[in-house]
Structure formats: C-alpha cells, structure tokens
Design a protein around this motif. Sequence first.
Motif, PDB file in Angstrom:
ATOM      1  N   ARG A 268     -10.112   0.187  66.030  1.00  0.00           N
ATOM      2  CA  ARG A 268      -9.141  -0.189  67.055  1.00  0.00           C
ATOM      3  C   ARG A 268      -7.742   0.267  66.650  1.00  0.00           C
ATOM      4  O   ARG A 268      -7.350   0.168  65.496  1.00  0.00           O
ATOM      5  N   ALA A 269      -7.000   0.739  67.633  1.00  0.00           N
ATOM      6  CA  ALA A 269      -5.601   1.071  67.391  1.00  0.00           C
ATOM      7  C   ALA A 269      -4.817  -0.221  67.123  1.00  0.00           C
ATOM      8  O   ALA A 269      -5.098  -1.265  67.715  1.00  0.00           O
ATOM      9  N   ARG A 270      -3.867  -0.131  66.223  1.00  0.00           N
ATOM     10  CA  ARG A 270      -3.006  -1.270  65.905  1.00  0.00           C
ATOM     11  C   ARG A 270      -1.577  -0.917  66.312  1.00  0.00           C
ATOM     12  O   ARG A 270      -1.089   0.163  66.002  1.00  0.00           O
ATOM     13  N   TYR A 271      -0.928  -1.856  66.990  1.00  0.00           N
ATOM     14  CA  TYR A 271       0.400  -1.597  67.517  1.00  0.00           C
ATOM     15  C   TYR A 271       1.437  -2.504  66.858  1.00  0.00           C
ATOM     16  O   TYR A 271       1.132  -3.639  66.462  1.00  0.00           O
ATOM     17  N   SER A 272       2.660  -2.016  66.777  1.00  0.00           N
ATOM     18  CA  SER A 272       3.755  -2.816  66.245  1.00  0.00           C
ATOM     19  C   SER A 272       4.234  -3.808  67.304  1.00  0.00           C
ATOM     20  O   SER A 272       3.868  -3.725  68.487  1.00  0.00           O
ATOM     21  N   ARG A 273       5.080  -4.751  66.887  1.00  0.00           N
ATOM     22  CA  ARG A 273       5.628  -5.715  67.835  1.00  0.00           C
ATOM     23  C   ARG A 273       6.448  -5.015  68.913  1.00  0.00           C
ATOM     24  O   ARG A 273       6.417  -5.411  70.088  1.00  0.00           O
ATOM     25  N   ASP A 274       7.189  -4.006  68.512  1.00  0.00           N
ATOM     26  CA  ASP A 274       7.987  -3.269  69.492  1.00  0.00           C
ATOM     27  C   ASP A 274       7.093  -2.568  70.508  1.00  0.00           C
ATOM     28  O   ASP A 274       7.412  -2.528  71.706  1.00  0.00           O
ATOM     29  N   GLN A 275       5.977  -2.024  70.042  1.00  0.00           N
ATOM     30  CA  GLN A 275       5.053  -1.364  70.964  1.00  0.00           C
ATOM     31  C   GLN A 275       4.437  -2.367  71.927  1.00  0.00           C
ATOM     32  O   GLN A 275       4.292  -2.094  73.125  1.00  0.00           O
ATOM     33  N   ILE A 276       4.066  -3.538  71.436  1.00  0.00           N
ATOM     34  CA  ILE A 276       3.481  -4.565  72.312  1.00  0.00           C
ATOM     35  C   ILE A 276       4.496  -4.999  73.368  1.00  0.00           C
ATOM     36  O   ILE A 276       4.160  -5.188  74.543  1.00  0.00           O
ATOM     37  N   ALA A 277       5.752  -5.142  72.958  1.00  0.00           N
ATOM     38  CA  ALA A 277       6.799  -5.484  73.928  1.00  0.00           C
ATOM     39  C   ALA A 277       6.952  -4.368  74.958  1.00  0.00           C
ATOM     40  O   ALA A 277       7.142  -4.626  76.158  1.00  0.00           O
TER      41      ALA A 277
END
Length: 383
Positions: A268-277
């Motif tokens: 699974r791809a993992r995203y940063s908090r900024d990416q999730i926002a």
Amino acid sequence: MTNAMVEHWTLSKGPLISAFVLLSLEVTGDVVERLRHENDMIDLRLKPRSDSTQDRSCSLAKPYGVGTCHPHFGELLQGAFAVKEGGCPRTVRALVSLHMPHVEGSEARATLETRRIGKFEAQVGRTGIEVRPGHFQKCEIAARLTLDALAMRNMGATLEVSTSVPEGVGMGSSTSGVVASIRAVAKAVEAYRGVRVSPAPHLQAKLAVAAERACDSLMFDCPSSAILFAHRMGKIVRVFDGALPQMLILGFDTESAKGGIGTDGLLRARYSRDQIAAFGCALALLERAIAEQSVELVGRVATFSATQSETAMQNPLKKPKFSELLRIKEETGSAGIVVAHSGTVAGLIFDPDLPGLHDRLDAAKTSISRLGFDRLCSFSTPY
C-alpha cells in the motif's frame, strides 16, 4: 401475503464476513415461513418446496444463472481521506473509479449441483465450487460466500468465468469477475427457489471484499451518481450530487510488454499528513467539478491524484515516462491525466467541446505511440 419488496439485513456467520449486509428480495405469498423482528434485524426464512415440486425438479435441468459486470479505467481520485464515523475522526483509503459500463467485461455462469451436498468452507479447494478456468480462485470464494449468505451453505456448484478485461492493468479484471460470479450464483438460487433474489450493491461489495480483500466499485450504479468508495471496507464513503461531466478519454497501457501488475502482493502507498490534507482539498474540488460539470476541474483532480501516486511517502507506484505524459497533456490541451493507481493503464482527459479536438487527439496519439505505449483506446462519459 401479497408480493412485497423486503430490504433484509442479515448477519452472515461465514468465517470471512462479520458485518451486516443488505439483501433485496422479492417475496411471494407461499415463500415466507416467518418474518421475525428481533432488535434491528429481520430474519427471513424461505420455505422449502413441497415434495411434489422437489420430485419434479429432479427431472429438470440443473438450476443455473448468468451474471455480468463491466470494467473500469483506473481512478480519477485515489488516496487517504480524513472522515468522521460516529463522531470519531478516521483516515480511510478510498477511490473514485472511472467506470466503463458499456464495455464488455466479465461473465459468469453458475450451476447449482443439487446432489453435491457437504460441509464447505470459503477456502480454495474446500468450497464445493468447481471453477473453470481454475485460476479464478477469487471467483470461487465469492461464489461460496454468496451461497452461504443465501442460506445454502451445504450446496455445491459449478462456476464458469470468462473475461475480456486484461489482467493486472488496473481495469478491474478481478472485481468484474467476482461481481459477475456473485450475480450468477444469485440468479441460480433464484431459479432453484422460485423467488426473485437480487443482491443489493452493498451486499455485493461486502462479499467482493471478503473474497479479494479489496475491490472496485463496479457493483454500484456510478453513471447516475459518482461515489467515493472505500475499497478495503466495501462501503460508500460519499455520494456526489450528480454524475461526472461528459469527457473523452484517450487511454493507453504504459507497460503492456510486462504483462501487468500482481496486485495481491502490491504494498500500500503511504502518504504524509500534508498529502492526506491535500486529498481532502481534491475531494472538495471534485464535488465542485461535478456540480459545475467542469471537465477542466475533473482533469485537475485526476492529475493531482496521478502525481500523488508517483510521489507517495512510501511504496509509490510510478508510471514510466510520467513527466513526458505531463508534457503531452500541456501540448495537446488535455484537461488532465487519469491513471490506474494499482495498474499500468493511463489516459488523457479531453473536453468534447475543445476547439480542434480531432487534431489534438491525433497529435496525442502520435506522441503517446512515440513513447512506446500501445493498446490505445478511447471512450466517453457520461455513459
């Protein structure tokens, strides 16, 4: 009792499903043995045929059913989204698929083996389901789970599956086969019971997730309203207020020579908090795009999502020559790039009202072919 439509919440006790699932049944007067309300659940039992009816059925052909399901072409948006469930914040992986409902997908034919009775399980080789071709194991599991959900745990079946969807490219070959199998089994049970059995899309989604761990949203009527679908939970996160605008998609396969991607082992791809926002902002922009029927805004969302797939914090799924595709997008006036986030296909999005559209498409086809990408196709939305 007069004919009625009953929305039936039933608790499946199978080893892979532990949630309430929705099943829509048309019930006739001689079928219902009892409707029992207990807490918030309606328990519906089907009355078996009389002996004379059962005797007649033995001389007839085996009950069977046929089901179909269309493919899709990647995802306009896929990522991690902050949502609230029961007042509690939660990050959910979800997607907006680009359905292709008028393109041939998968077909399944399920035949109930009324003399193949036993204790079966939702495990490959122990399902009581003889599947052809044999590598459609997820379809085998889905067929077993469907029979279990329809109170036919001890009956076996034969399942034949065929598909026109290339595997491993991100067009839903697995889910289209699984959904077709679920629908075929339901039709076979309908023929056997003599009562209409129509599994609601929510039930199909739960069964599909149980069979393949993650599924696409192909069981839902997305042409009428686009949806944000939690593909690992089998549930709708959000229904948009309308369908996608009319678009023309020029599609191609970026890695046809490699034979696709095995998604079962894909991390699974993992995203940063900024990416999730940022995914939340993209979701809001997509809502606006649908409200305004703006191809330009949909293209911006799709390009953003494709870029995030390239730049995920962990386990990104990169498309070859992605920067060149961005250049072609700009040169041809394409509104955006749509990609399969767990496959190899990609496509350029065009506004059908774009001036000089045919010349732009020809230029795009030439440039894409020069990159070595083939299997070009084009289709339009809405459907």
